[in-house]
Design an enzyme around this catalytic site. Structure first.
Site, PDB file in Angstrom:
ATOM      1  N   GLU A 145     -17.641  -3.677  24.758  1.00 31.90           N
ATOM      2  CA  GLU A 145     -16.845  -4.895  24.917  1.00 31.90           C
ATOM      3  C   GLU A 145     -15.606  -4.882  24.025  1.00 31.90           C
ATOM      4  O   GLU A 145     -14.499  -5.234  24.458  1.00 31.90           O
ATOM      5  CB  GLU A 145     -17.700  -6.134  24.601  1.00 31.90           C
ATOM      6  CG  GLU A 145     -18.857  -6.365  25.565  1.00 31.90           C
ATOM      7  CD  GLU A 145     -20.093  -5.524  25.241  1.00 31.90           C
ATOM      8  OE1 GLU A 145     -20.106  -4.855  24.183  1.00 31.90           O
ATOM      9  OE2 GLU A 145     -21.051  -5.538  26.053  1.00 31.90           O
ATOM     10  N   SER A 193     -22.193  -8.490  37.948  1.00 31.50           N
ATOM     11  CA  SER A 193     -22.411  -9.832  37.409  1.00 31.50           C
ATOM     12  C   SER A 193     -21.101 -10.565  37.144  1.00 31.50           C
ATOM     13  O   SER A 193     -21.014 -11.774  37.307  1.00 31.50           O
ATOM     14  CB  SER A 193     -23.179  -9.757  36.084  1.00 31.50           C
ATOM     15  OG  SER A 193     -24.415  -9.121  36.266  1.00 31.50           O
ATOM     16  N   ILE A 216     -10.316   9.161   0.729  1.00 36.60           N
ATOM     17  CA  ILE A 216     -10.290   7.994  -0.173  1.00 36.60           C
ATOM     18  C   ILE A 216     -10.219   6.719   0.654  1.00 36.60           C
ATOM     19  O   ILE A 216      -9.495   6.664   1.651  1.00 36.60           O
ATOM     20  CB  ILE A 216      -9.042   8.056  -1.102  1.00 36.60           C
ATOM     21  CG1 ILE A 216      -9.177   9.184  -2.136  1.00 36.60           C
ATOM     22  CG2 ILE A 216      -8.803   6.716  -1.806  1.00 36.60           C
ATOM     23  CD1 ILE A 216     -10.183   8.955  -3.244  1.00 36.60           C
ATOM     24  N   GLY A 255      -3.631  -3.426  11.497  1.00 34.97           N
ATOM     25  CA  GLY A 255      -4.115  -3.894  10.199  1.00 34.97           C
ATOM     26  C   GLY A 255      -5.626  -4.020  10.276  1.00 34.97           C
ATOM     27  O   GLY A 255      -6.336  -3.489   9.414  1.00 34.97           O
ATOM     28  N   PRO A 256      -6.138  -4.687  11.317  1.00 39.72           N
ATOM     29  CA  PRO A 256      -7.588  -4.652  11.533  1.00 39.72           C
ATOM     30  C   PRO A 256      -7.982  -3.216  11.917  1.00 39.72           C
ATOM     31  O   PRO A 256      -7.655  -2.749  13.015  1.00 39.72           O
ATOM     32  CB  PRO A 256      -7.801  -5.638  12.686  1.00 39.72           C
ATOM     33  CG  PRO A 256      -6.586  -6.534  12.661  1.00 39.72           C
ATOM     34  CD  PRO A 256      -5.469  -5.616  12.244  1.00 39.72           C
ATOM     35  N   LEU A 257      -8.597  -2.511  11.010  1.00 39.13           N
ATOM     36  CA  LEU A 257      -8.764  -1.067  11.154  1.00 39.13           C
ATOM     37  C   LEU A 257      -9.519  -0.695  12.424  1.00 39.13           C
ATOM     38  O   LEU A 257     -10.455  -1.378  12.832  1.00 39.13           O
ATOM     39  CB  LEU A 257      -9.472  -0.493   9.930  1.00 39.13           C
ATOM     40  CG  LEU A 257      -8.688  -0.667   8.615  1.00 39.13           C
ATOM     41  CD1 LEU A 257      -9.516  -0.197   7.421  1.00 39.13           C
ATOM     42  CD2 LEU A 257      -7.358   0.074   8.658  1.00 39.13           C
ATOM     43  N   HIS A 288      -4.024   3.200  -3.368  1.00 46.82           N
ATOM     44  CA  HIS A 288      -4.239   2.650  -2.023  1.00 46.82           C
ATOM     45  C   HIS A 288      -3.473   1.358  -1.793  1.00 46.82           C
ATOM     46  O   HIS A 288      -2.710   1.254  -0.847  1.00 46.82           O
ATOM     47  CB  HIS A 288      -5.737   2.410  -1.759  1.00 46.82           C
ATOM     48  CG  HIS A 288      -5.975   1.524  -0.574  1.00 46.82           C
ATOM     49  ND1 HIS A 288      -6.138   2.016   0.697  1.00 46.82           N
ATOM     50  CD2 HIS A 288      -6.023   0.162  -0.455  1.00 46.82           C
ATOM     51  CE1 HIS A 288      -6.281   0.997   1.550  1.00 46.82           C
ATOM     52  NE2 HIS A 288      -6.229  -0.125   0.872  1.00 46.82           N
ATOM     53  N   HIS A 331     -21.128 -16.177  33.153  1.00 41.45           N
ATOM     54  CA  HIS A 331     -22.392 -16.652  32.597  1.00 41.45           C
ATOM     55  C   HIS A 331     -22.090 -17.547  31.397  1.00 41.45           C
ATOM     56  O   HIS A 331     -22.455 -17.257  30.263  1.00 41.45           O
ATOM     57  CB  HIS A 331     -23.298 -15.468  32.224  1.00 41.45           C
ATOM     58  CG  HIS A 331     -23.695 -14.639  33.419  1.00 41.45           C
ATOM     59  ND1 HIS A 331     -22.775 -14.045  34.239  1.00 41.45           N
ATOM     60  CD2 HIS A 331     -24.906 -14.338  33.947  1.00 41.45           C
ATOM     61  CE1 HIS A 331     -23.400 -13.395  35.218  1.00 41.45           C
ATOM     62  NE2 HIS A 331     -24.692 -13.565  35.073  1.00 41.45           N
ATOM     63  N   ASN A 338      -7.695  11.856   3.723  1.00 39.39           N
ATOM     64  CA  ASN A 338      -7.448  11.904   2.266  1.00 39.39           C
ATOM     65  C   ASN A 338      -8.726  11.656   1.464  1.00 39.39           C
ATOM     66  O   ASN A 338      -8.703  11.651   0.236  1.00 39.39           O
ATOM     67  CB  ASN A 338      -6.351  10.905   1.867  1.00 39.39           C
ATOM     68  CG  ASN A 338      -6.707   9.466   2.206  1.00 39.39           C
ATOM     69  OD1 ASN A 338      -7.867   9.131   2.407  1.00 39.39           O
ATOM     70  ND2 ASN A 338      -5.704   8.602   2.268  1.00 39.39           N
ATOM     71  N   HIS A 348       0.824  -1.210   0.000  1.00 37.38           N
ATOM     72  CA  HIS A 348       0.000   0.000   0.000  1.00 37.38           C
ATOM     73  C   HIS A 348       0.859   1.261   0.000  1.00 37.38           C
ATOM     74  O   HIS A 348       1.225   1.758   1.061  1.00 37.38           O
ATOM     75  CB  HIS A 348      -0.905   0.003   1.233  1.00 37.38           C
ATOM     76  CG  HIS A 348      -1.783  -1.216   1.328  1.00 37.38           C
ATOM     77  ND1 HIS A 348      -1.312  -2.454   1.718  1.00 37.38           N
ATOM     78  CD2 HIS A 348      -3.113  -1.379   1.082  1.00 37.38           C
ATOM     79  CE1 HIS A 348      -2.312  -3.326   1.713  1.00 37.38           C
ATOM     80  NE2 HIS A 348      -3.411  -2.703   1.328  1.00 37.38           N
TER      81      HIS A 348
END
Ligand SMILES: Cc1ncc(C[n+]2csc(CCOP(=O)(O)OP(=O)(O)O)c2C)c(N)n1
Ligand SMILES: [Mg+2]
Length: 657
Positions: A401, A374, A185, A115-117, A257, A451, A183, A26
């Site tokens: 969470e 809980s 994009i 990497g996981p945005l 990109h 739980h 940007n 990229h």
């Protein structure tokens, strides 16, 4: 000294050349943000490439991890030992630390895997929390750093961003500064296709300070950074940029990109940028300029070390960062449990264990995603960690969470603190990718998931985990523990605290009878599985159960023994840990499934898929392969056939075959 633009062009050149060589990657993001990153790294970031793990360094998180060449270029240019120019030449090739996305375990200076945005930013929130907490604990002399993030449109669009930014705003994390690569994009094209909200106003509404600048003018970025530093709120610096800047026919488009620019475009870009050097060659003036910038904080680092040496809290401080918290609390605590065995839910057992742990280990920071009562995650002495008291040790994460789990990862990676946080096991799905990322990064965060079955009862199938235990066990490098009573719960806590990576503790809502009534010579739960009760005669059946179902298995074992059938009762709080034991231990507890003389039976109130591994196909597996139902726990166990009365005849029938 070369101009900031010329320094930035070194990043641009390395990004386009590395992506070209790999024919993958990229280039657009590093080329667009090169000037902003240059401003940050040459004027503001406190770090010392010669001492990359200096605890009081600023943390830099490239949340837009696809732009990994940006951080590889920055680390190389500022003088980190790795990546070398050859590492960069081998960008994205097997064995190069310059992986497709930045991996914290491959390079110093990469604070977390991104990497996981959105998750990088959310982890940065955790790092900023850890910094404030340690600052409150040890003072400005030892803890005084910032957390910087470069985030893209994608990071700010993701749902987790809402959780993370809300948390940061509420906690007033003024030392968190996010540079937004505005940007306009993304992969599919213009952001107009999918977004029309006012991102800046959204941040302002969440208690952030927002400042805008020309992201391709290092001087202006630097001024915006000064403003952000001066403001007490977390800051969003909106850097207006052009993706792929410098590539004359492709810049400003999504074509830059995630693909190599091509030899012709790169030739034109070199002209455009006034960059005449060959691929992977950094001219001397530029190399020197960057190296000098990289040494800016060397004195601050040396001064800090002097202050640490002079501090009467030096060993206490270092103990927070080095090694694992000791488990001196465990033996006396278990002795107390054995002296006074109580029937209670393992979530309650966990709370009692935490009383001992939090008193003995000052680095723990607890929390819950709005289920404190809980999850039983808060101990009596824990004060809230909030904007008024960063020294507190309990975080009210709110109903976030995913944000909680990612923040916990950030805290764990920052070091100096041991985060644990709770929610219902069924909502582990909400934070699953953060748990996965904890495992990949070996971030020692402890996820307290209560739980843990239909045993939660009346809340019904939306709240009753079925596939969750097995599906969490699928995640590599994640320890999943499901203890059966108070003693196992304490052992699982000790094992989790000792683990190198993350752990999940799956805990019951319903009360469970004490199963372990005698002292053991070792932490049996850390073995993953062990013989809770041996067959009195010849072993014909091995009953394997986890958590709340161990009690049921014990009743079955007793009744079978009464009928003259030899039964080993195996408690298996952690199949994954069991698989790691040596062959002799495994063979002793569970002889190879090819031995058909022994019937193996598993009982777990969840998906049976996977239990064949321990029962063999010829064994029996009791569990639930559909959704649960609303009702009293006891009624549900009957309804789903998870009782001694229901299971016993099936075992007898199988034995009679
Ligand atoms: C959670 C997640 N979803 C999808 C992707 C795939 N992906 C990588 S980059 C990207 C586009 C991001 O756009 P932006 O942040 O604006 O980056 P830019 O194109 O400006 O470099 C997508 C969808 C991902 N990495 N993570
Ligand atoms: Mg973008």
């Amino acid at each position: 000294m070369p101009t900031q633009r010329r320094l930035a062009n070194a990043i641009r050149a390395l990004a386009m050349d590395a992506v070209e060589a790999a024919n993958s990657g990229h280039p657009g993001m590093p080329m667009g943000m090169a000037d902003a990153a240059t401003a940050l790294f040459t004027r503001h970031l406190k770090h010392d490439p010669a001492h990359p793990n200096w605890p009081d360094r600023d943390r830099f998180v490239l949340s837009a991890g696809h732009g990994s060449m940006l951080i590889y270029a920055l680390l190389h240019l500022t003088g980190y030992a790795r990546p070398t120019i050859d590492d960069i030449r081998n960008f994205r090739q097997l064995g190069s630390p310059c992986a497709g996305h930045p991996e914290n375990f491959l390079l110093d200076g990469v604070e977390c895997t991104t990497g996981p945005l959105g998750q990088g930013l959310a982890m940065a929130v955790g790092m900023a929390i850890a910094e404030r907490h340690l600052n409150a604990t040890f003072g400005d002399d030892l803890v005084d750093h910032r957390t910087w993030v470069i985030a893209g449109d994608g990071c700010l669009m993701e749902g987790i961003h809402h959780e993370a930014a809300g948390l940061a705003g509420n906690l007033k994390l003024g030392r968190l500064i996010v540079l937004w690569d505005d940007n306009r994009i993304t992969i599919d094209g213009s952001t107009d296709l999918s977004r029309n909200e006012d991102v800046a106003a959204r941040h302002a509404a969440m208690g952030w300070h927002v400042v805008e600048c020309d992201g391709m003018d290092a001087g202006k970025v630097s001024k915006a950074i000064d403003e952000a530093v001066a403001d007490p709120r977390p800051s969003l610096i909106r850097c207006k940029t052009i993706i792929g800047y410098g590539a004359p026919t492709k810049q400003g488009t999504s074509a830059t990109h995630g693909a190599a620019l091509g030899a012709d475009e790169i030739l034109l870009a070199r002209k455009e940028l006034g960059w005449s050097d060959e691929a992977f060659v950094i001219p001397d003036d530029v190399a020197t300029g960057w190296r000098e910038a990289g040494q800016r904080s060397a004195k601050a680092r040396a001064d800090w070390h002097r202050r640490l040496d002079a501090s009467d809290r030096k060993s206490e401080y270092l103990a927070r960062f080095d090694g694992k918290p000791d488990d001196a609390w465990l033996a006396p605590y278990i002795a107390k449990l054995l002296a006074d065995p109580l029937k209670m839910a393992t979530r309650k057992s966990s709370e009692l264990a935490l009383e001992a742990i939090n008193a003995a280990i000052p680095s723990t920071i607890g929390g819950s995603a709005d289920l404190t009562g809980s999850n039983n995650t808060k101990t009596k002495s824990q004060l809230p960690l909030d904007a008024a008291n960063y020294g507190g040790r309990y975080i009210y994460y709110g109903i976030r969470e995913f944000g909680m789990a990612a923040a916990m990862n950030g805290m764990a990676l920052h070091g100096g603190v041991v985060p644990y946080g709770g929610t219902f096991l069924v909502f582990s799905d909400y934070c699953r990718n953060a748990i996965r990322l904890a495992a990949l990064q070996e971030a020692p965060a402890i996820f307290v998931m209560t739980h843990d079955s239909i045993g939660l009862g009346e809340d019904g199938p939306t709240h009753q985990p079925i596939e969750h235990l097995q599906s969490l066990r699928l995640i590599p490098q994640l320890a999943v523990y499901r203890p059966c009573d108070a003693v196992e719960t304490a052992e699982c806590w000790a094992a989790a605290l000792a683990d190198k990576g993350p752990s999940v503790l799956a805990l019951s809502r319903q009360n469970l009878a004490p199963m372990r009534t005698e002292a053991a010579s070792e932490n049996l739960s850390a073995r993953g599985a062990y013989r809770l009760k041996a067959a009195s005669g010849q072993r014909q059946v091995i009953l394997i159960a986890t958590g709340s179902e161990v009690e049921i298995a014990a009743e079955i074992a007793e009744r079978l023994e009464g009928q003259g059938v030899g039964v080993d009762l195996v408690s298996m709080p952690s199949p994954g840990r069991f698989d790691e034991q040596d062959a002799a231990y495994r063979e002793d507890i569970l002889p190879d499934v090819s031995n058909k003389q022994i019937l193996r039976v598993s009982i777990e109130a969840g998906s049976t898929i996977g239990w064949e591994r321990y029962t063999g196909l010829h064994g029996l597996r009791f569990g639930i392969d559909g959704f649960g139902a609303s009702g009293k726990a006891e009624t549900l166990y009957k309804h789903f056939g998870l009782t001694a009365d229901a299971i016993l005849p099936q075992i007898m029938e199988k034995l009679g075959q």
